[in-house]
Every structure is written in structure tokens, then in C-alpha cells.
Design a protein around this motif. Structure first.
Motif, short mmCIF file in Angstrom:
data_model
loop_
_atom_site.label_atom_id
_atom_site.label_comp_id
_atom_site.label_asym_id
_atom_site.label_seq_id
_atom_site.Cartn_x
_atom_site.Cartn_y
_atom_site.Cartn_z
N PHE A 218 7.51 -9.78 13.52
CA PHE A 218 6.98 -10.38 14.68
C PHE A 218 6.52 -12.06 14.39
O PHE A 218 6.70 -12.66 15.35
CB PHE A 218 5.56 -9.50 15.00
CG PHE A 218 5.07 -10.11 16.37
CD1 PHE A 218 5.65 -10.01 17.39
CD2 PHE A 218 3.64 -10.54 16.49
CE1 PHE A 218 5.02 -10.58 18.65
CE2 PHE A 218 3.04 -10.96 17.59
CZ PHE A 218 3.98 -11.14 18.75
N ASN A 219 6.32 -12.35 13.28
CA ASN A 219 6.14 -13.92 12.83
C ASN A 219 7.37 -14.67 12.86
O ASN A 219 7.47 -15.81 12.16
CB ASN A 219 4.98 -14.24 12.06
CG ASN A 219 5.46 -13.74 10.55
OD1 ASN A 219 6.47 -13.52 10.31
ND2 ASN A 219 4.37 -13.95 9.85
N ASN A 220 8.50 -13.97 12.91
CA ASN A 220 9.80 -14.74 13.10
C ASN A 220 10.50 -14.89 14.41
O ASN A 220 11.61 -15.16 14.49
CB ASN A 220 10.58 -13.81 12.06
CG ASN A 220 10.30 -14.05 10.70
OD1 ASN A 220 9.74 -15.23 10.12
ND2 ASN A 220 10.90 -13.34 9.68
N VAL A 221 9.46 -14.91 15.32
CA VAL A 221 9.78 -15.54 16.96
C VAL A 221 8.91 -16.14 17.19
O VAL A 221 7.51 -15.85 17.07
CB VAL A 221 10.39 -14.22 17.54
CG1 VAL A 221 9.01 -13.28 17.63
CG2 VAL A 221 10.77 -14.82 19.07
N ILE A 234 13.49 -17.56 14.60
CA ILE A 234 13.57 -18.38 13.61
C ILE A 234 13.88 -17.72 12.29
O ILE A 234 14.00 -16.24 12.19
CB ILE A 234 12.25 -19.27 13.45
CG1 ILE A 234 11.06 -18.32 13.12
CG2 ILE A 234 12.10 -19.99 14.48
CD1 ILE A 234 9.80 -18.88 12.66
N ASP A 235 13.86 -18.27 11.01
CA ASP A 235 14.04 -17.71 9.61
C ASP A 235 15.25 -16.76 9.56
O ASP A 235 15.45 -15.75 9.49
CB ASP A 235 12.77 -16.58 9.49
CG ASP A 235 12.35 -16.34 7.94
OD1 ASP A 235 13.30 -16.76 7.20
OD2 ASP A 235 11.61 -15.86 7.65
N LEU A 236 16.27 -17.71 9.47
CA LEU A 236 17.78 -17.06 9.58
C LEU A 236 18.38 -16.79 8.16
O LEU A 236 19.46 -16.62 8.29
CB LEU A 236 18.40 -18.19 10.44
CG LEU A 236 18.02 -18.55 11.82
CD1 LEU A 236 18.78 -19.72 12.44
CD2 LEU A 236 17.83 -17.39 12.84
MG MG Z 1 9.20 -15.88 8.25
#
Ligand code: MG
Ligand code: ADP
Ligand code: GN1
Length: 363
Positions: A218-221, A234-236
Motif C-alpha cells: 500500500f505504501n508504494n502508491v 512508485i518503487d519500480l
Molecule cells: Mg517502497
């Protein structure tokens, strides 16, 4: 060179106009070192995200950066005509030598993105609308990357979601017991052994290979501050060939429980059904058009499997003496493992309902 000045020195290697003013560590990721960097030009402040790639984990940083360049270029072309398109895709800032990364004297790889303003990530979900928005954004990400031209992306971490291999790595860590901690995880070992049979299910289902994100925490959007929209994925680092349910499964793992991943009060960890429903609706609103029936059939199951996989990975790292995930306290990886197993128990209690919901919404 002190840590701060090596970060500042790296920041100056990128094509950024103006004067460097300050830098702070940023975010709560477990892998890379992330900094928010401030510059000033003609009185106007502007900010960037600077990251040092974790070389212990990413053995082929150039291949990784090639993937990110191809993926962000493709996404940018597809959203070009949408309002606010600049904020909808991560934008790499080239280094002064023209490459998309910078290598410092110690061999560290750095990269810089434009800072996406007026949006933020959350470590724990707060509403069904947030869950919907996150799943919609990750589904759209897969949808837009379905047309990525050949060649196949590099595998930045081979067998990343290969659950049987993750299981075997745990068995090896239990046998080696290098940190002398196996005795402390007897109930967790029993929990894992009782569920071994689920590890092969996704791999044996003959699903199509797609371009997947593989870390859809969830904390990668980034959610837009004003509208709540899932504005940018994010975080690709782990975008590579994979199976669609890997991404949906990690959404279930990280977006259905109100508790943090490392919560010590396990009574707070539960699979909230309304969050699951919001994830299914959000994901199908963008991915529903291209997913096959077999993929849809495995969505509810994928949450349990990916949660199991992460529980196994946290436990393996605990037994290995905490060499992979960043930890901030004694027993941190064990706490993370326990939340995963608690979430699995909650999922198991609701599995039938979850399957029925997916069936009714996906048909
Ligand atoms: Mg991340
Ligand atoms: P990690 O791989 O360590 O998880 P991330 O790439 O997810 O690192 O970045 C860590 C945090 O930094 C994110 O959770 C997000 O809050 C923030 N972040 C990353 N990239 C950007 C960006 N381009 N704009 C604004 N914030 C960002
Ligand atoms: C790591 O970078 P971050 O914190 O988003 C990990 C994921 C795990 C996650 C668990 C490359 O992700 O696989 O699911 O921690 N990334 C890598 O929180 O291993």
C-alpha cells in the motif's frame, strides 16, 4: 566523507539547476536508502527523491535501471494527454554524464526522481476509498504495461515470487540456524509446515506471464492529497515478468488490515472484508478487461499465498540474523512474520466469502 556529504555529493551529480540546500532521509521502505533533496533556483525551492540502490539485494543495478527507464518511458507516453500527466509517472532526472544513474567512488548506484508534490503514501490503510484507489492504480499500471514493446524485461531478482523456493530457503535457514533463534519460533515453524501445500498453486495454474510490479504494498502508491486518487505507482525496482495475482495478493496483504506490518498487538491484525471488496472492485475496474478467467479465479487465493510468502521471508531473515530487510529493533522481523501469520488466520476464516465475492464481481 560523512554520510550527509556523500548524499549531497551524489545529489550534485544529477542535471538539477540551482543551489543544493538540504537533504533528509525519507520514507519507510525496507530496502533502499531514500532521501528528499531540496534545491533552490532564483528563490524558488524544488525537491527531488534521491535513492541509493541496495547492492546487497539488487545485484544487477544497470539492468534494473534499464527496466525502469523503459517502463517509465512507456508509461509517460501513454498518459501524455491526461490532465496533470507529469505527476502520473515517476520521472527520472538524468545524471550529468547523460546516464539515468550515478556511480560514486565507493561503487554505490544512485538515481533521482522528480518529487511528486501534493500526494503521499500511507503505511496503513484508513478507508475503503483508499483501498479502491490503490488497487485501481496498480491495475492500471499492469494494463498500461501490457503493451510494453519487446524485449522481455530483466529479472531484477530471479524467482522473486517463487513460493516453493522461498519455502525451501526457510527450511535451509531453520536447519542452519546461524543466529541460534530456531528455538524461539517453534509455533511459527509448525504454522508454516501445516500450509506447505499452498506454495505451488499459482505456479501450477499455467497463468500467462505479464509485466507486473511485484511489490504492490500500500505504501508504494501515492494518493493525491486533494482528490484521494491513486495518482502514481512508485518503487519500480521489481517491475519484471510475473503473474497478475502476485500484485493483487500483495495488495490484500498490505491493504486489508488496519494494523502496521510490524504491529506487536496481534489482536489488531485482521482481514477487513470491506477493504477486500474495495480492492477487488478497484483492481477489476482497470484490470478486469484483460485478465483471464483463470487469473480472476485465483485473486482471493493470492492474498493468502503472498501473505504466506512474506511471513516465510520475514522468518527466514530473522533466522539468518537480519541480513535482508532493514530492522529498527530486536525481533523486528519476527514481529513482521507474526502479523503475516495472524492475517492468514483471519483470511482463512473468511476465505469462502472472499471467493464468492470475486466470483460475483468478476463474472
Ligand atoms: Mg517502497
Ligand atoms: P523503498 O524501495 O525503500 O520502499 P520507495 O521507492 O518506495 O523506496 O520510496 C520510499 C518512500 O519515498 C515512498 O514510500 C514515498 O513515500 C516516497 N517517494 C518515493 N518516490 C517519490 C516521488 N517521486 N515523489 C514523492 N515521494 C516519493
Ligand atoms: C520490501 O522496498 P519495500 O519496502 O517496498 C521488499 C518486498 C516486501 C516488502 C515487505 C526488493 O519492499 O518484497 O514485500 O519489503 N522488496 C524487496 O514490506 O525485497
Amino acid at each position: 566523507m560523512s554520510k550527509e556529504s556523500s548524499v549531497a555529493a551524489a545529489a550534485r551529480q544529477f542535471e538539477i539547476d540551482g543551489e543544493f540546500t538540504e537533504v533528509q532521509p525519507y520514507g519507510s521502505g525496507h530496502i533502499n536508502d531514500t532521501y528528499k533533496v531540496h534545491f533552490r533556483e532564483g528563490g524558488a525551492p524544488h525537491r527531488y527523491i534521491l535513492q541509493r540502490i541496495n547492492r546487497n539485494i539488487f545485484k544487477r543495478p544497470v539492468a534494473l535501471m534499464e527496466n525502469i527507464q523503459r517502463v517509465t518511458t512507456h508509461l509517460a507516453a501513454q498518459v501524455a494527454n491526461e490532465p496533470d500527466s507529469i505527476r502520473r509517472v515517476l520521472r527520472l532526472i538524468p545524471a550529468r554524464d547523460g546516464l539515468a544513474w550515478h556511480v560514486d567512488e565507493e561503487g554505490n548506484y544512485w538515481r533521482t526522481y522528480r518529487f511528486i508534490e501534493n500526494a503521499r503514501t500511507y503505511d496503513a490503510v484508513e478507508s475503503t476509498e483508499q483501498a479502491f484507489q490503490a488497487a485501481r492504480a496498480f491495475g492500471r499500471f499492469q494494463q498500461l504495461l501490457a503493451t510494453l514493446p519487446a524485449p522481455r524485461l530483466h529479472d531484477t531478482i530471479p524467482d522473486f515470487h517463487h513460493a516453493p523456493k522461498r519455502f525451501k530457503a526457510l527450511e535451509d535457514a531453520i536447519a542452519a540456524d546461524v543466529a541460534g533463534r530456531a528455538i524461539l519460533v517453534k509455533p511459527e515453524i509448525d504454522f508454516v509446515l501445516a500450509r506447505r501445500s499452498i506454495t505451488g498453486v499459482l505456479l501450477e495454474a499455467n497463468l500467462p506471464e505479464r509485466v507486473t510490479h511485484n511489490d504492490t504494498k500500500f505504501n508504494n502508491v501515492l494518493l493525491d492529497d486533494a482528490t484521494g486518487e491513486g495518482i502514481c505507482v512508485i518503487d519500480l525496482d521489481t517491475v519484471m515478468p510475473g503473474l497478475a495475482p502476485y500484485d493483487f495478493g500483495d495488495m490484500v496483504r498490505t491493504t486489508t488490515s488496519p494494523a502496521m506490518e510490524d504491529e506487536q498487538d496481534l489482536s489488531k491484525v485482521t482481514m477487513q472484508f470491506p477493504m477486500f471488496e474495495a480492492l477487488v472492485r478497484g483492481y477489476l475496474s482497470t484490470a478486469g478487461g484483460f485478465l483471464t478467467k483463470a487469473e480472476k479465479d485465483l485473486l482471493a487465493f493470492s492474498g493468502k499465498l503472498i501473505t504466506f510468502e512474506l511471513g516465510i521471508r520475514f522468518m527466514t531473515d530473522y533466522l539468518a540474523g537480519d541480513t535482508y530487510f532493514k530492522i529498527h529493533r530486536e525481533g523486528h522481523n519476527l514481529d513482521r512474520c507474526r502479523t503475516q501469520f495472524k492475517l492468514i488466520e483471519s483470511i482463512e476464516q473468511q476465505e469462502e466469502k472472499m471467493e464468492q465475492l470475486v466470483e460475483s464481481l468478476a463474472s
